[in-house]
Design a protein around this motif. Structure first.
Motif, mmCIF file in Angstrom:
data_model
loop_
_atom_site.group_PDB
_atom_site.id
_atom_site.type_symbol
_atom_site.label_atom_id
_atom_site.label_comp_id
_atom_site.label_asym_id
_atom_site.label_seq_id
_atom_site.Cartn_x
_atom_site.Cartn_y
_atom_site.Cartn_z
ATOM 1 N N LEU A 188 44.722 30.501 44.410
ATOM 2 C CA LEU A 188 44.088 30.428 43.604
ATOM 3 C C LEU A 188 42.674 30.978 44.722
ATOM 4 C CD1 LEU A 188 45.231 27.234 42.065
ATOM 5 C CD2 LEU A 188 44.637 28.817 40.628
ATOM 6 N N ASP A 189 42.528 30.083 45.643
ATOM 7 C CA ASP A 189 41.427 30.212 46.183
ATOM 8 C C ASP A 189 41.314 31.727 46.283
ATOM 9 O OD1 ASP A 189 41.015 27.774 46.266
ATOM 10 O OD2 ASP A 189 42.510 27.720 48.536
ATOM 11 N N GLU A 190 42.113 32.934 46.356
ATOM 12 C CA GLU A 190 41.555 34.246 46.417
ATOM 13 C C GLU A 190 41.198 34.903 45.106
ATOM 14 O OE1 GLU A 190 44.372 38.230 48.350
ATOM 15 O OE2 GLU A 190 44.933 36.192 49.660
ATOM 16 N N ALA A 191 42.242 34.402 44.692
ATOM 17 C CA ALA A 191 41.792 34.907 42.872
ATOM 18 C C ALA A 191 40.390 34.343 42.756
ATOM 19 C CB ALA A 191 43.044 34.387 41.911
ATOM 20 N N ALA B 95 37.815 33.565 44.673
ATOM 21 C CA ALA B 95 36.964 34.794 45.717
ATOM 22 C C ALA B 95 36.494 35.894 44.843
ATOM 23 C CB ALA B 95 36.946 34.479 47.230
ATOM 24 N N ASN B 96 37.925 36.604 44.373
ATOM 25 C CA ASN B 96 37.738 38.290 43.945
ATOM 26 C C ASN B 96 37.066 38.002 42.864
ATOM 27 O OD1 ASN B 96 39.403 38.930 45.883
ATOM 28 N ND2 ASN B 96 41.310 38.694 45.128
ATOM 29 N N ALA B 97 37.639 37.538 41.407
ATOM 30 C CA ALA B 97 36.819 37.242 40.741
ATOM 31 C C ALA B 97 35.628 37.340 40.307
ATOM 32 C CB ALA B 97 37.499 36.119 39.796
ATOM 33 N N ARG B 98 34.236 36.200 41.414
ATOM 34 C CA ARG B 98 32.935 36.009 41.776
ATOM 35 C C ARG B 98 33.022 37.281 42.165
ATOM 36 N NH1 ARG B 98 31.746 30.972 40.831
ATOM 37 N NH2 ARG B 98 33.846 29.070 41.110
ATOM 38 N N GLU C 112 45.037 24.841 39.357
ATOM 39 C CA GLU C 112 44.828 26.588 38.709
ATOM 40 C C GLU C 112 43.106 26.439 38.231
ATOM 41 O OE1 GLU C 112 46.476 24.699 35.597
ATOM 42 O OE2 GLU C 112 44.802 23.699 34.360
ATOM 43 N N ALA C 113 43.060 27.219 37.738
ATOM 44 C CA ALA C 113 41.160 28.333 37.635
ATOM 45 C C ALA C 113 41.189 28.308 36.176
ATOM 46 C CB ALA C 113 41.241 28.836 39.032
#
Length: 79
Positions: free
Chosen positions: A32-35, A37-40, A59-60
């Protein structure tokens, strides 16, 4: 908050009627944290950052440029 609540709040502030509206795709077992960060980094809209939910998932909610909502999640015991 649910996807629907997040999306309604987002649309009410920008009037979006994107093609992906009302579509939610769950990505089980994604970091989640990686997803998030990549989205931002890519300029996607994070409707709700990674949170522990009472139904047992972390979840995010991420909205892509076409309006599709991606929900990476992991069980809380694996977060």
């Amino acid at each position: 908050m649910t996807y629907h609540t997040n999306l309604c709040a987002y649309r009410s502030t920008n009037g979006s009627t994107d093609s992906g509206a009302d579509a939610e795709f769950r990505l089980h077992g994604i970091h989640l944290d990686e997803a998030e960060a990549n989205a931002r980094t890519r300029g996607y809209i994070v409707l709700a950052g990674a949170l522990d939910k009472p139904h047992g998932l972390r979840e995010a909610y991420i909205l892509d440029p076409d309006g599709y909502c991606w929900v990476p999640d992991v069980p809380l015991n694996n977060a």
